[in-house]
Write a protein that holds these residues in place. Sequence first.
Motif, PDB file in Angstrom:
ATOM      1  N   TYR A 164       0.754  -1.095  -0.054  1.00 19.50           N
ATOM      2  CA  TYR A 164       0.026   0.228   0.149  1.00 19.50           C
ATOM      3  C   TYR A 164       0.843   1.474   0.124  1.00 19.50           C
ATOM      4  N   SER A 165       1.830   1.190   0.834  1.00 21.55           N
ATOM      5  CA  SER A 165       2.787   2.350   0.929  1.00 21.55           C
ATOM      6  C   SER A 165       3.718   2.463  -0.517  1.00 21.55           C
ATOM      7  N   LEU A 166       3.966   1.505  -1.098  1.00 22.02           N
ATOM      8  CA  LEU A 166       4.728   1.499  -2.271  1.00 22.02           C
ATOM      9  C   LEU A 166       3.790   2.271  -3.349  1.00 22.02           C
ATOM     10  N   ILE A 167       2.459   1.729  -3.312  1.00 20.12           N
ATOM     11  CA  ILE A 167       1.592   2.351  -4.515  1.00 20.12           C
ATOM     12  C   ILE A 167       1.229   3.793  -4.032  1.00 20.12           C
ATOM     13  N   THR A 168       1.090   4.155  -2.938  1.00 17.66           N
ATOM     14  CA  THR A 168       0.320   5.527  -2.532  1.00 17.66           C
ATOM     15  C   THR A 168       1.515   6.331  -2.015  1.00 17.66           C
ATOM     16  N   ILE A 344      -6.186  -6.843  -6.110  1.00 14.46           N
ATOM     17  CA  ILE A 344      -7.135  -5.692  -5.745  1.00 14.46           C
ATOM     18  C   ILE A 344      -6.407  -4.508  -5.540  1.00 14.46           C
ATOM     19  N   MET A 345      -5.472  -4.243  -4.853  1.00 17.21           N
ATOM     20  CA  MET A 345      -4.558  -3.218  -4.429  1.00 17.21           C
ATOM     21  C   MET A 345      -4.231  -2.582  -5.674  1.00 17.21           C
ATOM     22  N   LEU A 346      -3.662  -3.429  -6.474  1.00 18.69           N
ATOM     23  CA  LEU A 346      -2.905  -2.757  -7.732  1.00 18.69           C
ATOM     24  C   LEU A 346      -3.852  -2.197  -8.945  1.00 18.69           C
ATOM     25  N   ILE A 347      -5.103  -2.872  -8.841  1.00 21.79           N
ATOM     26  CA  ILE A 347      -6.145  -2.197  -9.620  1.00 21.79           C
ATOM     27  C   ILE A 347      -7.024  -1.328  -9.197  1.00 21.79           C
ATOM     28  N   THR A 348      -7.529  -1.266  -7.877  1.00 23.67           N
ATOM     29  CA  THR A 348      -8.141  -0.107  -7.384  1.00 23.67           C
ATOM     30  C   THR A 348      -7.542   1.122  -7.059  1.00 23.67           C
ATOM     31  N   LEU A 349      -6.367   0.952  -6.225  1.00 27.22           N
ATOM     32  CA  LEU A 349      -5.722   2.081  -5.492  1.00 27.22           C
ATOM     33  C   LEU A 349      -5.246   3.141  -6.597  1.00 27.22           C
ATOM     34  N   PRO A 350      -4.666   3.106  -7.642  1.00 22.85           N
ATOM     35  CA  PRO A 350      -4.385   4.000  -8.645  1.00 22.85           C
ATOM     36  C   PRO A 350      -5.318   4.853  -8.836  1.00 22.85           C
ATOM     37  N   PHE A 352      -8.657   5.055  -6.669  1.00 24.72           N
ATOM     38  CA  PHE A 352      -9.271   5.422  -5.480  1.00 24.72           C
ATOM     39  C   PHE A 352      -8.366   6.607  -5.012  1.00 24.72           C
ATOM     40  N   MET A 353      -7.033   6.436  -5.020  1.00 25.08           N
ATOM     41  CA  MET A 353      -6.367   7.502  -4.019  1.00 25.08           C
ATOM     42  C   MET A 353      -6.561   8.912  -4.377  1.00 25.08           C
ATOM     43  N   PRO A 354      -6.511   9.337  -5.914  1.00 24.47           N
ATOM     44  CA  PRO A 354      -6.418  10.688  -6.076  1.00 24.47           C
ATOM     45  C   PRO A 354      -7.889  11.399  -5.697  1.00 24.47           C
ATOM     46  N   ILE A 355      -8.932  10.225  -5.418  1.00 22.59           N
ATOM     47  CA  ILE A 355     -10.322  10.961  -5.299  1.00 22.59           C
ATOM     48  C   ILE A 355     -10.127  10.941  -3.694  1.00 22.59           C
ATOM     49  N   VAL A 356      -9.730  10.047  -2.909  1.00 20.03           N
ATOM     50  CA  VAL A 356      -9.493  10.092  -1.326  1.00 20.03           C
ATOM     51  C   VAL A 356      -8.946  11.397  -1.120  1.00 20.03           C
ATOM     52  N   THR A 357      -7.682  11.733  -1.636  1.00 14.38           N
ATOM     53  CA  THR A 357      -6.981  12.945  -1.121  1.00 14.38           C
ATOM     54  C   THR A 357      -7.749  14.157  -1.526  1.00 14.38           C
ATOM     55  N   SER A 358      -8.555  14.017  -2.886  1.00 15.47           N
ATOM     56  CA  SER A 358      -8.994  15.428  -3.318  1.00 15.47           C
ATOM     57  C   SER A 358     -10.157  15.621  -2.397  1.00 15.47           C
ATOM     58  N   LEU A 359     -10.812  14.697  -1.754  1.00 17.74           N
ATOM     59  CA  LEU A 359     -12.040  14.897  -0.738  1.00 17.74           C
ATOM     60  C   LEU A 359     -11.445  15.136   0.586  1.00 17.74           C
ATOM     61  N   GLY A 360     -10.207  15.099   0.895  1.00 20.44           N
ATOM     62  CA  GLY A 360      -9.622  15.638   2.179  1.00 20.44           C
ATOM     63  C   GLY A 360      -9.402  14.626   3.307  1.00 20.44           C
ATOM     64  N   PHE A 361      -9.658  13.355   2.872  1.00 17.56           N
ATOM     65  CA  PHE A 361      -9.654  12.339   3.765  1.00 17.56           C
ATOM     66  C   PHE A 361      -7.950  11.876   3.943  1.00 17.56           C
ATOM     67  N   ASP A 362      -7.762  11.161   5.231  1.00 14.23           N
ATOM     68  CA  ASP A 362      -6.377  11.005   5.727  1.00 14.23           C
ATOM     69  C   ASP A 362      -6.004   9.633   4.893  1.00 14.23           C
ATOM     70  N   PRO A 363      -5.077   9.530   3.814  1.00 12.65           N
ATOM     71  CA  PRO A 363      -4.667   8.445   3.330  1.00 12.65           C
ATOM     72  C   PRO A 363      -4.145   7.148   4.073  1.00 12.65           C
ATOM     73  N   VAL A 364      -3.703   7.711   5.191  1.00 21.20           N
ATOM     74  CA  VAL A 364      -3.506   6.532   6.437  1.00 21.20           C
ATOM     75  C   VAL A 364      -4.560   5.839   6.949  1.00 21.20           C
ATOM     76  N   TRP A 365      -5.554   6.645   7.189  1.00 26.41           N
ATOM     77  CA  TRP A 365      -6.974   6.186   7.834  1.00 26.41           C
ATOM     78  C   TRP A 365      -7.560   5.256   6.658  1.00 26.41           C
ATOM     79  N   PHE A 366      -7.563   5.911   5.363  1.00 30.23           N
ATOM     80  CA  PHE A 366      -8.277   5.141   4.368  1.00 30.23           C
ATOM     81  C   PHE A 366      -7.381   3.704   4.044  1.00 30.23           C
ATOM     82  N   GLY A 367      -6.130   3.754   4.352  1.00 33.27           N
ATOM     83  CA  GLY A 367      -5.319   2.486   3.981  1.00 33.27           C
ATOM     84  C   GLY A 367      -5.620   1.375   5.047  1.00 33.27           C
ATOM     85  N   ILE A 368      -5.962   1.919   6.297  1.00 35.43           N
ATOM     86  CA  ILE A 368      -6.462   0.904   7.424  1.00 35.43           C
ATOM     87  C   ILE A 368      -7.903   0.320   6.835  1.00 35.43           C
ATOM     88  N   LEU A 369      -8.703   0.964   6.512  1.00 35.53           N
ATOM     89  CA  LEU A 369      -9.949   0.545   5.983  1.00 35.53           C
ATOM     90  C   LEU A 369      -9.851  -0.451   4.879  1.00 35.53           C
TER      91      LEU A 369
END
Length: 436
Positions: A164-168, A344-350, A352-369
Amino acid sequence: MSIEMMTLLFFGTLLLFLVLGLPLAFVLGGVSVIFLYFTWGPDAFYLVASQMWGTMESFTLVAIPLFVFMAMVLERTGVANDLYRMMHLWWGGLRGGLAIGTLGICAIFAAMCGVSGAAVVAMGTIALPSMLERGYDKNIALGCINTGGGWGILIPPSILMILYSLITGVSVGKMFAAGVLPGVLLMVLVSAYIIIRCYFQPELAPALPKEERGTWPEKLRALKAVILPILIVVMVLGSIIGGITTPTEAAAVGVLGALISAIVYKKFSWQMLHEASLRTFKLTGMIMWILFAAHAFSAAYQGMGAQALIEGLMTGIPGGPWGIIIAMMLIVFLLGMVLDPVGIMLITLPVFMPIVTSLGFDPVWFGILFVINMEIGYMTPPFGFNLFYLKGVAPPSITMKDIYGSVIPFVAIEIVGLALIMVFPKIATYLPDALF
């Protein structure tokens, strides 16, 4: 061809070949390379090669084979036998005590190695026959092993967290710190469920007869079983939190701890080392091929412009930012039933992550979810890895139907835990904020 049709064709082809049972790495890489060729021409292959080379230069990647090797050595040391004997003596007098003790051992294994299979195989071999022999309901016995085994990817150290850390680009140390309290929360929730259910239905998991509970001297002597596991956990996590090592270097410290355990338990041999090394090469090779394929997928995905399409679809989901997060969790939950977690990580994270950060959510918190959802994926039918690990070591009387049926209440509890972490983000973010 429109971007909508391209996306539909691309993902449709991927799913078709996956359903046919072809290996994920070859499907993901092969389909992506074909689409890349027809989108950008032969020059696209240089892009994939350069991305792969960039990943292979990552120092963080070294931690993966080290943590896998650590798990392979610990599987062979006999640590699990002593831990189970200790839990048997201390918890056996309580209704459901052996199941709760098994959960505790799974949590200790999770804190030692970072993969899910080790605890499932160890407890399926040692704890499952013991619980069934003493009259435990098979759904309780199977469910607690399946659930506890999945904590290997949530309680640090965790190979999925490293990926997760490598991808994000999120700090590995922060991810490791963030996994501690959610791991404790899930253990408390599952243990509470077993205690409450066994209180109202004592026949499901009877307390051990008094002669099996052990005397106080026996109980105190049995405590020495936790010394080595705690030492390994302190060596790995303590060195990271204390700033002595990076997470990658801590993996090497963990390997040292596992080898010391093998020597102490008199299980160290060149044969053991050979077998553990061979399995490590196989597992690491599989992960690397999936990583290579994922880079081809990522390049093809961006080349088609599909990311903008997905982002547009996501922003149209009702419920605002929280509606989008819930939709992402639902997508990952459904994918977890049929696909490999790394894939799943490698398909979805590229996406999901730009959307998560643009919405102002913590990427560490999202990573745990995300990781908790992957953990649920390990234990959900039809293709959860833990289900097959457990079937491989379970007695012949246990059918696949029994294993599938046993996970339902435990999946529900994990989803409750996931919801609590969504509502109270501090459960995941408190430790990383305090330590880093």
